[in-house]
Design a protein around this motif. Structure first.
Motif, mmCIF file in Angstrom:
data_model
loop_
_atom_site.group_PDB
_atom_site.id
_atom_site.type_symbol
_atom_site.label_atom_id
_atom_site.label_comp_id
_atom_site.label_asym_id
_atom_site.label_seq_id
_atom_site.Cartn_x
_atom_site.Cartn_y
_atom_site.Cartn_z
ATOM 1 N N ALA A 46 0.839 -1.214 0.000
ATOM 2 C CA ALA A 46 0.000 0.000 0.000
ATOM 3 C C ALA A 46 0.868 1.257 0.000
ATOM 4 C CB ALA A 46 -0.933 -0.007 1.211
ATOM 5 N N GLN A 47 1.947 1.227 0.787
ATOM 6 C CA GLN A 47 2.847 2.393 0.842
ATOM 7 C C GLN A 47 3.535 2.607 -0.490
ATOM 8 O OE1 GLN A 47 5.214 1.554 4.340
ATOM 9 N NE2 GLN A 47 4.060 3.028 5.577
ATOM 10 N N ALA A 48 3.966 1.500 -1.110
ATOM 11 C CA ALA A 48 4.629 1.606 -2.414
ATOM 12 C C ALA A 48 3.683 2.187 -3.464
ATOM 13 C CB ALA A 48 5.131 0.234 -2.854
ATOM 14 N N LYS A 49 2.376 1.956 -3.302
ATOM 15 C CA LYS A 49 1.377 2.500 -4.229
ATOM 16 C C LYS A 49 1.118 3.989 -3.964
ATOM 17 C CE LYS A 49 -2.429 0.116 -5.206
ATOM 18 N NZ LYS A 49 -2.432 -0.197 -6.637
ATOM 19 N N GLY A 50 1.661 4.484 -2.861
ATOM 20 C CA GLY A 50 1.489 5.907 -2.537
ATOM 21 C C GLY A 50 0.217 6.217 -1.761
ATOM 22 N N GLU A 65 0.577 -6.994 -7.145
ATOM 23 C CA GLU A 65 0.856 -5.568 -6.911
ATOM 24 C C GLU A 65 2.260 -5.398 -6.338
ATOM 25 O OE1 GLU A 65 -1.509 -2.570 -7.430
ATOM 26 O OE2 GLU A 65 -1.707 -4.200 -8.864
ATOM 27 N N GLY A 66 2.651 -6.318 -5.470
ATOM 28 C CA GLY A 66 4.006 -6.283 -4.908
ATOM 29 C C GLY A 66 5.040 -6.339 -6.017
ATOM 30 N N LYS A 67 4.826 -7.263 -6.963
ATOM 31 C CA LYS A 67 5.774 -7.408 -8.101
ATOM 32 C C LYS A 67 5.799 -6.116 -8.925
ATOM 33 C CE LYS A 67 5.927 -12.415 -8.572
ATOM 34 N NZ LYS A 67 5.028 -13.525 -8.844
ATOM 35 N N LYS A 68 4.603 -5.544 -9.137
ATOM 36 C CA LYS A 68 4.493 -4.325 -9.937
ATOM 37 C C LYS A 68 5.299 -3.169 -9.316
ATOM 38 C CE LYS A 68 0.128 -3.335 -11.273
ATOM 39 N NZ LYS A 68 -1.134 -2.596 -11.359
ATOM 40 N N TYR A 69 5.305 -3.119 -7.970
ATOM 41 C CA TYR A 69 5.967 -2.004 -7.283
ATOM 42 C C TYR A 69 7.302 -2.394 -6.640
ATOM 43 C CZ TYR A 69 1.673 0.605 -8.013
ATOM 44 O OH TYR A 69 0.614 1.249 -8.595
ATOM 45 N N GLY A 70 7.788 -3.604 -6.964
ATOM 46 C CA GLY A 70 9.081 -4.031 -6.434
ATOM 47 C C GLY A 70 9.092 -4.277 -4.937
ATOM 48 N N VAL A 71 7.970 -4.778 -4.413
ATOM 49 C CA VAL A 71 7.876 -5.065 -2.970
ATOM 50 C C VAL A 71 7.829 -6.577 -2.769
ATOM 51 C CG1 VAL A 71 6.433 -4.812 -0.905
ATOM 52 C CG2 VAL A 71 6.627 -2.915 -2.518
ATOM 53 N N LYS A 72 8.655 -7.076 -1.869
ATOM 54 C CA LYS A 72 8.678 -8.525 -1.618
ATOM 55 C C LYS A 72 7.515 -8.929 -0.701
ATOM 56 C CE LYS A 72 13.509 -9.671 -2.394
ATOM 57 N NZ LYS A 72 13.777 -8.495 -3.229
ATOM 58 N N THR A 73 6.802 -9.995 -1.096
ATOM 59 C CA THR A 73 5.691 -10.494 -0.269
ATOM 60 C C THR A 73 5.813 -12.014 -0.134
ATOM 61 O OG1 THR A 73 4.357 -10.667 -2.276
ATOM 62 C CG2 THR A 73 4.088 -8.647 -0.982
ATOM 63 N N PRO A 74 6.876 -12.498 0.541
ATOM 64 C CA PRO A 74 7.134 -13.950 0.565
ATOM 65 C C PRO A 74 6.018 -14.783 1.185
ATOM 66 C CG PRO A 74 8.603 -12.759 2.074
ATOM 67 C CD PRO A 74 7.933 -11.737 1.229
ATOM 68 N N LEU A 75 5.408 -14.267 2.269
ATOM 69 C CA LEU A 75 4.357 -15.060 2.916
ATOM 70 C C LEU A 75 3.095 -15.089 2.060
ATOM 71 C CD1 LEU A 75 3.549 -16.799 5.295
ATOM 72 C CD2 LEU A 75 2.931 -14.735 6.567
ATOM 73 N N TYR A 76 2.739 -13.957 1.476
ATOM 74 C CA TYR A 76 1.598 -13.928 0.554
ATOM 75 C C TYR A 76 1.839 -14.885 -0.614
ATOM 76 C CZ TYR A 76 -1.774 -10.421 2.145
ATOM 77 O OH TYR A 76 -2.779 -9.769 2.815
ATOM 78 N N GLU A 77 3.081 -14.907 -1.121
ATOM 79 C CA GLU A 77 3.396 -15.798 -2.248
ATOM 80 C C GLU A 77 3.217 -17.261 -1.853
ATOM 81 O OE1 GLU A 77 6.938 -15.209 -4.580
ATOM 82 O OE2 GLU A 77 6.803 -13.034 -4.341
#
Length: 305
Positions: free
Chosen positions: A233-237, A285-297
Motif C-alpha cells: 500500500a505504501q509503495a502505491k502511494g 501488486e508487490g511485483k508491480k511495485y518491487g515489494v517482496k511479499t514472501p508469505l503472501y506468495e
C-alpha cells in the motif's frame, strides 16, 4: 422514480439490499430490484428474503426479483455484491439495464472491482465502496448477520456531489449506517488490508478468528501478512494511518471470535474462492511495485487453484 438494482444477494447484497427493500416497499420514489437466479430467485419470489440477526427476524419483499434484463429494465443505481470472480460475467449480462447515467456502486471484498467494472462500462460513474459486516447466506433466501457491527463506506473522485448525496440519503433513510467519504481509496484499502490478511490466514491455517488470536504462531502469521500488505500500500502511494497494522489487529480483536472469513467458509464448502482478488492480487501488486511479499506468495501458491 429511482430504480435501484441489487446484484448478488449474499451476505452483503442480501443484507443491505434487504434493508433497502424493507424501507422502500411502499415508496413512490424508490424501487428496489433484486437481481438473482436459481434457488435464490425462487426462494425470494415465493417467500421473500429473510434477514436474521442476533435478536430479530424480518421478511422483506423487493418490488421485483429477476435475472431477466428486459424485465429488470433500466436502472438509476446498481449496487453489486457478487463474488469477485463473477464480476465480468454478471455485469456483462446486465448491459441492457445500464444506461449512460446509471451509477454503479461495487461492494466487493477486493480492491480491483472499480477498475474491472470501468473496463466494461467506460462511460459510467463507478464509485468505490466497502462494508464491514459479518453476514452470510444461511440458506437460499435467508441471510444471517452475526454481531452488531455494520458500516458501509462509499465515495468517488469524479462523480457529482449531488448524485453521491442522493445515494447517501437513500441509504440513510433505509437506516443503513453509511458514510460518504472523500478519501475513499484509502478507506477501501484499510478494509482490504483487514480482509485480505484475514481471508489468507484463516484459509491457509484453517482456523477461525478466535483460534488465530489465541495461537501465537497463527497470530504471527497474520501480523506478518499485515506488514507485507502495508508495504504494498505504501509503495502505491496510499496515505494510510501510520499505525494501520495495530488498528487492524484491534479490529480483529473486536470481531466475533467464532467468525471466520467468507473465503475460508467457501474453501471448507468446496466452493470457488476469491483467492485471486484477496491473496494473489497482493503478490501481483508487490511485483508491480518491487515489494517482496514472501508469505503472501507462499499462501497464494496453496490457495490459488
Amino acid at each position: 422514480m429511482k430504480r435501484i438494482g441489487i446484484l448478488g444477494l449474499g451476505g452483503v447484497g442480501g443484507y443491505f439490499g434487504g434493508l433497502l427493500a424493507k424501507a422502500y416497499q411502499k415508496s413512490d420514489d424508490v424501487e428496489i430490484i433484486f437481481i438473482a437466479r436459481g434457488e435464490t430467485q425462487k426462494a425470494i419470489a415465493e417467500n421473500g428474503l429473510k434477514i436474521v440477526t442476533d435478536d430479530s427476524e424480518v421478511i422483506v419483499r423487493p418490488n421485483l426479483v429477476s435475472n431477466n434484463p428486459s424485465e429488470i429494465g433500466e436502472l438509476d443505481y446498481l449496487i453489486c455484491a457478487t463474488k469477485t470472480y463473477d464480476i465480468e460475467e454478471s455485469l456483462t449480462s446486465l448491459k441492457n439495464c445500464i444506461k449512460k447515467e446509471t451509477i454503479i456502486l461495487p461492494l466487493y471484498n477486493g480492491v480491483d472491482a472499480q477498475e474491472r467494472i470501468q473496463k466494461i462500462f467506460p462511460e459510467n460513474e463507478v464509485l468505490q465502496g466497502c462494508v464491514y459486516i459479518v453476514s452470510m447466506i444461511f440458506s437460499p433466501g435467508t441471510i444471517r448477520r452475526i454481531g452488531f457491527y455494520e458500516k458501509l463506506f462509499f465515495g468517488s473522485k469524479t462523480a457529482s456531489f449531488s448524485k453521491l448525496e442522493e445515494l447517501q440519503n437513500i441509504l440513510q433513510k433505509a437506516k443503513i449506517e453509511s458514510y460518504l467519504v472523500e478519501n475513499i481509496e484509502e478507506t477501501v484499502w484499510e478494509k482490504f488490508i483487514f480482509i485480505s490478511a484475514l481471508a489468507s490466514a484463516t484459509s491457509y491455517l484453517n482456523q477461525n478468528i478466535g483460534e488465530i488470536l489465541s495461537n501465537s504462531e497463527a497470530k504471527i502469521t497474520y501480523i506478518e501478512l499485515l506488514h507485507e500488505i502495508e508495504d504494498v500500500a505504501q509503495a502505491k502511494g496510499l496515505k494510510l494511518p501510520h499505525d494501520i497494522v495495530a488498528q487492524t489487529i484491534q479490529k480483529l480483536e473486536k470481531s466475533p471470535k467464532e467468525a471466520t472469513s467468507s473465503m475460508h467458509r467457501d474453501l471448507l464448502a468446496g466452493k470457488n474462492t476469491e483467492a485471486l482478488s484477496l491473496t494473489q492480487y497482493v503478490v501481483n501488486e508487490g511485483k508491480k511495485y518491487g515489494v517482496k511479499t514472501p508469505l503472501y506468495e507462499k499462501i497464494a501458491a496453496v490457495l490459488v487453484k
